[in-house]
Design a protein around this motif. Structure first.
Motif, PDB file in Angstrom:
ATOM      1  N   MET A   1       0.838  -1.134  -0.017  1.00  8.27           N
ATOM      2  CA  MET A   1       0.000   0.112  -0.069  1.00  8.27           C
ATOM      3  C   MET A   1       0.743   1.110   0.124  1.00  8.27           C
ATOM      4  O   MET A   1       0.459   2.216  -0.481  1.00  8.27           O
ATOM      5  CB  MET A   1      -0.984   0.168   1.057  1.00  8.27           C
ATOM      6  N   ASN A   2       2.151   1.268   0.836  1.00  9.63           N
ATOM      7  CA  ASN A   2       2.700   2.388   0.634  1.00  9.63           C
ATOM      8  C   ASN A   2       3.408   2.835  -0.683  1.00  9.63           C
ATOM      9  O   ASN A   2       3.302   3.943  -1.079  1.00  9.63           O
ATOM     10  CB  ASN A   2       4.009   2.136   1.845  1.00  9.63           C
ATOM     11  N   SER A   3       3.626   1.736  -1.274  1.00  6.45           N
ATOM     12  CA  SER A   3       4.343   2.030  -2.581  1.00  6.45           C
ATOM     13  C   SER A   3       3.307   2.659  -3.649  1.00  6.45           C
ATOM     14  O   SER A   3       3.489   3.207  -4.541  1.00  6.45           O
ATOM     15  CB  SER A   3       5.016   0.887  -3.424  1.00  6.45           C
ATOM     16  N   HIS A   8       1.129   7.307  -6.786  1.00  6.45           N
ATOM     17  CA  HIS A   8      -0.004   7.964  -7.064  1.00  6.45           C
ATOM     18  C   HIS A   8      -0.353   9.200  -6.284  1.00  6.45           C
ATOM     19  O   HIS A   8      -1.356   9.512  -6.087  1.00  6.45           O
ATOM     20  CB  HIS A   8      -1.347   6.698  -6.894  1.00  6.45           C
ATOM     21  N   LEU A   9       0.730   9.779  -5.977  1.00  9.59           N
ATOM     22  CA  LEU A   9       0.696  11.010  -5.304  1.00  9.59           C
ATOM     23  C   LEU A   9      -0.084  12.163  -6.140  1.00  9.59           C
ATOM     24  O   LEU A   9      -0.799  13.022  -5.399  1.00  9.59           O
ATOM     25  CB  LEU A   9       2.148  11.509  -4.842  1.00  9.59           C
ATOM     26  N   TRP A  10       0.083  12.084  -7.274  1.00 10.72           N
ATOM     27  CA  TRP A  10      -0.670  13.091  -8.294  1.00 10.72           C
ATOM     28  C   TRP A  10      -1.996  13.188  -7.909  1.00 10.72           C
ATOM     29  O   TRP A  10      -2.944  13.982  -8.256  1.00 10.72           O
ATOM     30  CB  TRP A  10      -0.274  12.646  -9.517  1.00 10.72           C
ATOM     31  N   LEU A  11      -2.634  11.732  -7.271  1.00 10.61           N
ATOM     32  CA  LEU A  11      -4.415  11.878  -7.156  1.00 10.61           C
ATOM     33  C   LEU A  11      -4.859  12.822  -6.124  1.00 10.61           C
ATOM     34  O   LEU A  11      -5.937  13.288  -6.045  1.00 10.61           O
ATOM     35  CB  LEU A  11      -4.763  10.301  -6.809  1.00 10.61           C
ATOM     36  N   ILE A  12      -3.757  13.018  -5.106  1.00 11.75           N
ATOM     37  CA  ILE A  12      -4.152  14.013  -4.235  1.00 11.75           C
ATOM     38  C   ILE A  12      -4.475  15.151  -4.582  1.00 11.75           C
ATOM     39  O   ILE A  12      -5.811  15.854  -4.173  1.00 11.75           O
ATOM     40  CB  ILE A  12      -3.130  14.191  -3.066  1.00 11.75           C
ATOM     41  N   LEU A  46      -8.156  14.192   1.540  1.00  2.00           N
ATOM     42  CA  LEU A  46      -7.933  13.826   3.109  1.00  2.00           C
ATOM     43  C   LEU A  46      -7.606  12.463   3.362  1.00  2.00           C
ATOM     44  O   LEU A  46      -6.547  12.180   3.952  1.00  2.00           O
ATOM     45  CB  LEU A  46      -9.107  14.399   3.849  1.00  2.00           C
ATOM     46  N   ALA A  47      -8.351  11.571   2.610  1.00  2.00           N
ATOM     47  CA  ALA A  47      -8.081  10.194   2.860  1.00  2.00           C
ATOM     48  C   ALA A  47      -6.735   9.812   2.301  1.00  2.00           C
ATOM     49  O   ALA A  47      -5.894   9.102   2.729  1.00  2.00           O
ATOM     50  CB  ALA A  47      -9.327   9.376   2.143  1.00  2.00           C
ATOM     51  N   LEU A  48      -6.550  10.391   1.073  1.00  4.36           N
ATOM     52  CA  LEU A  48      -5.161   9.966   0.476  1.00  4.36           C
ATOM     53  C   LEU A  48      -4.113  10.626   0.940  1.00  4.36           C
ATOM     54  O   LEU A  48      -3.079   9.939   1.035  1.00  4.36           O
ATOM     55  CB  LEU A  48      -5.433  10.490  -1.091  1.00  4.36           C
ATOM     56  N   SER A  49      -4.122  11.773   1.608  1.00  2.00           N
ATOM     57  CA  SER A  49      -3.294  12.572   2.475  1.00  2.00           C
ATOM     58  C   SER A  49      -2.782  11.583   3.756  1.00  2.00           C
ATOM     59  O   SER A  49      -1.581  11.647   4.006  1.00  2.00           O
ATOM     60  CB  SER A  49      -3.655  13.831   2.915  1.00  2.00           C
ATOM     61  N   ILE A  50      -4.015  11.171   4.278  1.00  2.00           N
ATOM     62  CA  ILE A  50      -3.563  10.182   5.528  1.00  2.00           C
ATOM     63  C   ILE A  50      -2.866   9.022   5.112  1.00  2.00           C
ATOM     64  O   ILE A  50      -1.728   8.667   5.653  1.00  2.00           O
ATOM     65  CB  ILE A  50      -4.918   9.930   6.269  1.00  2.00           C
ATOM     66  N   LEU A  51      -3.223   8.370   3.910  1.00  2.00           N
ATOM     67  CA  LEU A  51      -2.421   7.352   3.310  1.00  2.00           C
ATOM     68  C   LEU A  51      -0.884   7.537   3.182  1.00  2.00           C
ATOM     69  O   LEU A  51      -0.030   6.975   3.243  1.00  2.00           O
ATOM     70  CB  LEU A  51      -3.152   6.675   2.146  1.00  2.00           C
ATOM     71  N   ALA A  52      -0.770   8.766   2.719  1.00  2.00           N
ATOM     72  CA  ALA A  52       0.426   9.316   2.206  1.00  2.00           C
ATOM     73  C   ALA A  52       1.291   9.695   3.664  1.00  2.00           C
ATOM     74  O   ALA A  52       2.626   9.334   3.710  1.00  2.00           O
ATOM     75  CB  ALA A  52       0.369  10.618   1.467  1.00  2.00           C
ATOM     76  N   ALA A  90       2.680  16.167   6.450  1.00  2.00           N
ATOM     77  CA  ALA A  90       1.832  16.842   7.401  1.00  2.00           C
ATOM     78  C   ALA A  90       0.756  17.971   6.898  1.00  2.00           C
ATOM     79  O   ALA A  90      -0.061  18.299   7.348  1.00  2.00           O
ATOM     80  CB  ALA A  90       2.616  17.227   8.427  1.00  2.00           C
ATOM     81  N   MET A  91       1.578  18.710   5.874  1.00  2.16           N
ATOM     82  CA  MET A  91       1.072  19.813   5.209  1.00  2.16           C
ATOM     83  C   MET A  91      -0.143  19.376   4.369  1.00  2.16           C
ATOM     84  O   MET A  91      -1.282  20.062   4.289  1.00  2.16           O
ATOM     85  CB  MET A  91       2.014  20.626   4.422  1.00  2.16           C
ATOM     86  N   LEU A  92       0.050  18.368   3.737  1.00  4.45           N
ATOM     87  CA  LEU A  92      -1.202  17.803   3.023  1.00  4.45           C
ATOM     88  C   LEU A  92      -2.263  17.526   3.820  1.00  4.45           C
ATOM     89  O   LEU A  92      -3.516  17.719   3.424  1.00  4.45           O
ATOM     90  CB  LEU A  92      -0.732  16.316   2.337  1.00  4.45           C
ATOM     91  N   MET A  93      -2.268  16.925   5.104  1.00  7.22           N
ATOM     92  CA  MET A  93      -3.370  16.596   5.885  1.00  7.22           C
ATOM     93  C   MET A  93      -3.863  17.773   6.333  1.00  7.22           C
ATOM     94  O   MET A  93      -5.058  17.979   6.517  1.00  7.22           O
ATOM     95  CB  MET A  93      -2.644  15.624   6.938  1.00  7.22           C
ATOM     96  N   MET A  94      -2.961  18.761   6.712  1.00  5.11           N
ATOM     97  CA  MET A  94      -3.759  20.216   7.373  1.00  5.11           C
ATOM     98  C   MET A  94      -4.275  20.704   6.384  1.00  5.11           C
ATOM     99  O   MET A  94      -5.526  21.176   6.506  1.00  5.11           O
ATOM    100  CB  MET A  94      -2.249  20.815   7.703  1.00  5.11           C
ATOM    101  N   ILE A  95      -3.912  20.979   4.966  1.00  3.15           N
ATOM    102  CA  ILE A  95      -4.689  21.583   4.027  1.00  3.15           C
ATOM    103  C   ILE A  95      -6.003  20.870   3.803  1.00  3.15           C
ATOM    104  O   ILE A  95      -7.036  21.432   3.588  1.00  3.15           O
ATOM    105  CB  ILE A  95      -3.769  21.866   2.655  1.00  3.15           C
ATOM    106  N   ALA A  96      -5.963  19.374   3.659  1.00  2.00           N
ATOM    107  CA  ALA A  96      -7.174  18.734   3.430  1.00  2.00           C
ATOM    108  C   ALA A  96      -8.014  18.903   4.441  1.00  2.00           C
ATOM    109  O   ALA A  96      -9.376  19.044   4.171  1.00  2.00           O
ATOM    110  CB  ALA A  96      -6.990  17.101   2.917  1.00  2.00           C
ATOM    111  N   LEU A  97      -7.628  18.773   5.542  1.00  8.43           N
ATOM    112  CA  LEU A  97      -8.597  18.898   6.808  1.00  8.43           C
ATOM    113  C   LEU A  97      -9.244  20.431   6.883  1.00  8.43           C
ATOM    114  O   LEU A  97     -10.262  20.523   7.034  1.00  8.43           O
ATOM    115  CB  LEU A  97      -8.078  18.371   8.008  1.00  8.43           C
TER     116      LEU A  97
END
Length: 182
Positions: A1-3, A8-12, A46-52, A90-97
């Motif tokens: 899942m990590n890989s 697929h970071l572009w999906l965020i 947000l879900a993808l950011s948490i996965l990242a 962390a910034m991805l999660m913060m921005i999404a949340l």
């Protein structure tokens, strides 16, 4: 899942971008659909950011880069891509949340506004640009996303373009941003 999430970071940022376009394609009276699509895009981001974020907790000094070839001229290639490290995650999660909270609040705040649907399209576009800005791994891609943030700001400020003050504020923000970018 990590890989999977690293490749697929572009999906965020793509999720809010894609749903922004979908909202713009909606017929004029589809307010609930526009809000639902915007919130869905933000929840997906947000879900993808948490996965990242999860892989950055497991390994100290974690850093993953996912590049793609954007341009090839002769023997030279221009590669762009996305980087994931603990700060970016962390910034991805913060921005999404925080974005999700703003989206939910805006449903009630904008409820009676005639520009409701367009507002959520522009807000989703802004969110996608901010998310892309955080994970850009080159100055060129960072600049592209920065310009998209500026465009989204211009669109949001000028949402009520029929009001002279809003039109002047949008123009001022756009010109000030261009001067700042230089």
């Amino acid at each position: 899942m990590n890989s999977w999430i690293i490749t697929h970071l572009w999906l965020i940022p793509a999720a809010p971008f894609a749903l922004s376009l979908a909202i713009l394609c909606l017929p004029k009276g589809r307010r609930k659909s526009a809000a639902a699509l915007a919130v869905t895009g933000q929840l997906l981001a947000l879900a993808l950011s948490i996965l990242a974020f999860v892989p950055t907790l497991r390994a100290p000094g974690f850093r993953a880069v996912q590049n793609f070839t954007w341009f090839t001229f002769g023997q030279q290639t221009l590669r762009l891509g996305f980087v994931l490290d603990p700060l970016a995650a962390a910034m991805l999660m913060m921005i999404a949340l925080v974005g999700l909270c703003i989206f939910v609040f805006s449903i009630g705040y904008m409820a009676d506004d005639k520009n409701f649907t367009r507002f959520f399209a522009y807000l989703s576009f802004f969110s996608g640009a901010m998310l892309g800005l955080v994970i850009a791994n080159s100055l060129l891609l960072l600049f592209i996303f920065w310009e998209l943030v500026g465009l989204a700001s211009y669109l949001l400020i000028g949402l009520w373009i029929e009001k002279p003050n809003a039109a002047a504020a949008a123009k001022k923000a756009f010109i000030t941003s261009r001067i700042g970018d230089m």
